[in-house]
Scaffold this motif. Structure first.
Motif, PDB file in Angstrom:
ATOM      1  N   ASP A  26      11.817  59.105  40.557  1.00  0.00           N
ATOM      2  CA  ASP A  26      11.943  57.652  40.477  1.00  0.00           C
ATOM      3  C   ASP A  26      10.727  57.012  39.822  1.00  0.00           C
ATOM      4  N   LEU A  27      10.916  56.528  38.593  1.00  0.00           N
ATOM      5  CA  LEU A  27       9.927  55.697  37.921  1.00  0.00           C
ATOM      6  C   LEU A  27      10.462  54.281  37.742  1.00  0.00           C
ATOM      7  N   ALA A  28      11.564  53.968  38.434  1.00  0.00           N
ATOM      8  CA  ALA A  28      12.198  52.667  38.292  1.00  0.00           C
ATOM      9  C   ALA A  28      11.753  51.670  39.347  1.00  0.00           C
ATOM     10  N   VAL A  29      11.387  52.158  40.519  1.00  0.00           N
ATOM     11  CA  VAL A  29      10.998  51.296  41.639  1.00  0.00           C
ATOM     12  C   VAL A  29       9.491  51.350  41.811  1.00  0.00           C
ATOM     13  N   ASN A  30       8.869  50.189  41.993  1.00  0.00           N
ATOM     14  CA  ASN A  30       7.408  50.112  42.008  1.00  0.00           C
ATOM     15  C   ASN A  30       6.794  50.231  43.402  1.00  0.00           C
ATOM     16  N   VAL A  31       7.428  50.976  44.282  1.00  0.00           N
ATOM     17  CA  VAL A  31       6.860  51.238  45.598  1.00  0.00           C
ATOM     18  C   VAL A  31       5.995  52.494  45.525  1.00  0.00           C
ATOM     19  N   ARG A  32       4.800  52.426  46.114  1.00  0.00           N
ATOM     20  CA  ARG A  32       3.869  53.558  46.067  1.00  0.00           C
ATOM     21  C   ARG A  32       4.489  54.771  46.760  1.00  0.00           C
ATOM     22  N   THR A  33       4.373  55.914  46.126  1.00  0.00           N
ATOM     23  CA  THR A  33       4.931  57.137  46.702  1.00  0.00           C
ATOM     24  C   THR A  33       4.098  57.591  47.903  1.00  0.00           C
ATOM     25  N   GLY A  34       4.720  58.387  48.762  1.00  0.00           N
ATOM     26  CA  GLY A  34       4.025  58.911  49.926  1.00  0.00           C
ATOM     27  C   GLY A  34       3.800  57.887  51.017  1.00  0.00           C
ATOM     28  N   VAL A 265      -6.504  55.050  37.879  1.00  0.00           N
ATOM     29  CA  VAL A 265      -6.753  56.313  37.185  1.00  0.00           C
ATOM     30  C   VAL A 265      -5.438  56.928  36.707  1.00  0.00           C
ATOM     31  N   ASP A 266      -4.440  56.938  37.576  1.00  0.00           N
ATOM     32  CA  ASP A 266      -3.141  57.495  37.190  1.00  0.00           C
ATOM     33  C   ASP A 266      -2.492  56.681  36.078  1.00  0.00           C
ATOM     34  N   ARG A 267      -2.687  55.377  36.112  1.00  0.00           N
ATOM     35  CA  ARG A 267      -2.125  54.527  35.058  1.00  0.00           C
ATOM     36  C   ARG A 267      -2.790  54.815  33.713  1.00  0.00           C
ATOM     37  N   ALA A 268      -4.083  55.004  33.721  1.00  0.00           N
ATOM     38  CA  ALA A 268      -4.783  55.315  32.478  1.00  0.00           C
ATOM     39  C   ALA A 268      -4.248  56.619  31.877  1.00  0.00           C
ATOM     40  N   HIS A 269      -3.960  57.576  32.726  1.00  0.00           N
ATOM     41  CA  HIS A 269      -3.392  58.843  32.239  1.00  0.00           C
ATOM     42  C   HIS A 269      -1.999  58.612  31.660  1.00  0.00           C
ATOM     43  N   GLY A 309      16.803  63.943  34.758  1.00  0.00           N
ATOM     44  CA  GLY A 309      16.294  63.828  36.119  1.00  0.00           C
ATOM     45  C   GLY A 309      15.268  62.745  36.342  1.00  0.00           C
ATOM     46  N   PHE A 310      15.160  61.771  35.420  1.00  0.00           N
ATOM     47  CA  PHE A 310      14.186  60.697  35.562  1.00  0.00           C
ATOM     48  C   PHE A 310      14.885  59.335  35.515  1.00  0.00           C
ATOM     49  N   ALA A 311      14.569  58.487  36.479  1.00  0.00           N
ATOM     50  CA  ALA A 311      15.080  57.121  36.493  1.00  0.00           C
ATOM     51  C   ALA A 311      13.980  56.165  36.052  1.00  0.00           C
ATOM     52  N   VAL A 312      14.290  55.304  35.074  1.00  0.00           N
ATOM     53  CA  VAL A 312      13.353  54.285  34.618  1.00  0.00           C
ATOM     54  C   VAL A 312      14.065  52.936  34.649  1.00  0.00           C
ATOM     55  N   ARG A 313      13.290  51.876  34.605  1.00  0.00           N
ATOM     56  CA  ARG A 313      13.828  50.520  34.729  1.00  0.00           C
ATOM     57  C   ARG A 313      14.136  49.940  33.363  1.00  0.00           C
ATOM     58  N   ARG A 314      15.383  49.508  33.164  1.00  0.00           N
ATOM     59  CA  ARG A 314      15.743  48.840  31.917  1.00  0.00           C
ATOM     60  C   ARG A 314      15.009  47.506  31.829  1.00  0.00           C
ATOM     61  N   ARG A 331       2.916  57.038  38.387  1.00  0.00           N
ATOM     62  CA  ARG A 331       3.000  58.146  39.329  1.00  0.00           C
ATOM     63  C   ARG A 331       1.801  59.084  39.106  1.00  0.00           C
ATOM     64  N   ASP A 332       1.756  60.178  39.827  1.00  0.00           N
ATOM     65  CA  ASP A 332       0.646  61.115  39.715  1.00  0.00           C
ATOM     66  C   ASP A 332       0.665  61.803  38.347  1.00  0.00           C
ATOM     67  N   ARG A 333      -0.430  62.452  38.014  1.00  0.00           N
ATOM     68  CA  ARG A 333      -0.599  63.038  36.680  1.00  0.00           C
ATOM     69  C   ARG A 333       0.461  64.097  36.380  1.00  0.00           C
ATOM     70  N   GLU A 334       0.791  64.917  37.380  1.00  0.00           N
ATOM     71  CA  GLU A 334       1.771  65.979  37.141  1.00  0.00           C
ATOM     72  C   GLU A 334       3.142  65.382  36.818  1.00  0.00           C
ATOM     73  N   THR A 335       3.519  64.332  37.550  1.00  0.00           N
ATOM     74  CA  THR A 335       4.791  63.671  37.274  1.00  0.00           C
ATOM     75  C   THR A 335       4.768  63.028  35.896  1.00  0.00           C
ATOM     76  N   THR A 336       3.650  62.401  35.554  1.00  0.00           N
ATOM     77  CA  THR A 336       3.518  61.785  34.231  1.00  0.00           C
ATOM     78  C   THR A 336       3.668  62.810  33.122  1.00  0.00           C
ATOM     79  N   ASP A 337       3.049  63.959  33.287  1.00  0.00           N
ATOM     80  CA  ASP A 337       3.137  64.988  32.255  1.00  0.00           C
ATOM     81  C   ASP A 337       4.580  65.469  32.089  1.00  0.00           C
ATOM     82  N   ARG A 338       5.277  65.654  33.202  1.00  0.00           N
ATOM     83  CA  ARG A 338       6.684  66.065  33.109  1.00  0.00           C
ATOM     84  C   ARG A 338       7.523  64.967  32.466  1.00  0.00           C
TER      85      ARG A 338
END
Length: 366
Positions: A26-34, A265-269, A309-314, A331-338
């Motif tokens: 989920d990259l569509a909803v802006n709620v912090r993960t975890g 930091v994650d946003r900069a990545h 497998g990725f949801a983004v916001r139109r 999201r975290d760096r690993e998710t961003t890379d994927r």
């Protein structure tokens, strides 16, 4: 949606994952993960012992007021920040309400539902969606603006927003994502010198409480009293009040500050990886826990990403944007890379399908 069509103001990011959340990143909803964290869950569980009693918001209002260094009379707890928009639309008598777009669409939807003829001030992508106070009509008596703004991730300077305040005008600043900004710089939450200022806050983004519905507003005591009269009895549940109290304390604020720095930091990545993808334009500088990008055939790319497998916001449901925009949660760096690898693949696939001789006609609406 064609460029001339009216945006769907009721479309929100959760629609992108509804029914398929388990299968999608989920990259569509802006709620912090975890979130919510374990200590907050424990507070919520403990509050359940008091469910037989009617909710009493006294302690929570005091905690929120203390958190911002304000009198209790300047605070009002709401069932999420979205309720505050409805209260404002119903209680504030405005002749010329103006909403600054692109931004969260619920304020305009609430105003229109209440019978207000809403005007839009559309910020320009060529200027980085920066706000010029002169663009707002002088006689606008209700002005709504987001800071940092959803979906552009623009953080407007506090002094620029302050120039919009004046006697006879209600200035609503939606700071739902301000606690995700390191130091909460450019916030107006503690200001008492600006006439007609109403600041909205949400606890659902940083703390993972979208299903609980808890937010609040800060305003002049007279405005708070008027909005409170428009609320139903007991509008905020006991667990939500417990969350407001817990999330306003020193330990929670320290945790939120650490989370904001990590998000930066994650946003900069994310921005760096997106900027390396040919054909992607990133709106910047981004200051919120999401970024806005522009690319060709965004609707088709969004569908290809979903298949991967990725949801983004139109972006085309936001006034002032169009079919070439997407919003991405940080999201975290690993998710961003994927994700960026999937984005590159999706863009290549869509471009190949659009190429002449591929056996299909190009999408005229793309």
């Amino acid at each position: 949606m064609s460029p001339s069509a009216e945006p769907d103001l009721r479309h929100h990011g959760d629609a992108e994952v509804r029914g398929d959340a388990a299968a999608l990143t989920d990259l569509a909803v802006n709620v912090r993960t975890g979130t919510p964290p374990a200590w907050l869950k424990a507070e919520l569980v403990a509050s359940l012992d008091g469910l037989a009693a009617y909710p009493d918001g006294t302690a929570a209002r005091r905690a929120v007021a203390a958190r911002h260094g304000l009198p209790v009379a300047r605070t009002l707890l709401t069932s999420g920040a979205a309720e505050a928009f409805v209260l404002l639309a119903r209680a504030v008598r405005a002749r010329r309400p103006v909403v600054v777009h692109p931004q969260f669409t619920e304020p305009e939807a609430a105003l229109r539902d209440a019978g207000h003829p809403v005007e839009r001030v559309l910020l320009d992508a060529r200027d980085g969606f920066r706000l010029d106070p002169a663009a707002v009509p002088d006689d606008a008596d209700l002005v709504v603006v987001g800071n940092p703004t959803n979906p552009t991730s623009v953080l407007h300077p506090a002094d620029v927003l302050a120039r919009l305040a004046r006697p006879g005008r209600t200035l609503v600043v939606d700071e739902a994502f301000m606690d995700a900004v390191p130091g909460e710089r450019e916030s107006l939450a503690g200001r008492t010198d600006l006439p007609g200022l109403v600041v909205l806050r949400s606890l659902t983004k940083t703390w993972g409480l979208a299903g609980l519905r808890i937010g609040y507003l800060l305003a002049e005591p007279g405005t708070v009293a008027e909005l409170e009269r428009a609320q139903p009895l007991w509008p905020v549940s006991s667990p939500a009040l417990a969350a407001a109290t817990a999330c306003s304390g020193p330990a929670a604020l320290a945790e939120a500050a650490v989370a904001a720095e990590r998000t930066a930091v994650d946003r900069a990545h994310l921005v760096a990886r997106l900027s390396a993808v040919p054909g992607v334009r990133v709106v910047g500088p981004a200051e919120a826990p999401f970024v806005l990008i522009r690319l060709a055939d965004a609707a088709a790319v969004r569908e290809a990403l979903r298949a991967s497998g990725f949801a983004v916001r139109r972006g085309d449901t936001f006034p002032g944007l169009g079919p070439d925009w997407l919003r991405l949660a940080v999201r975290d760096r690993e998710t961003t890379d994927r994700f960026t690898a999937a984005l590159t693949e999706a863009m290549g696939k869509v471009a190949a399908e659009r190429a002449p001789g591929c056996g299909r006609e190009p999408d005229a609406a793309g």
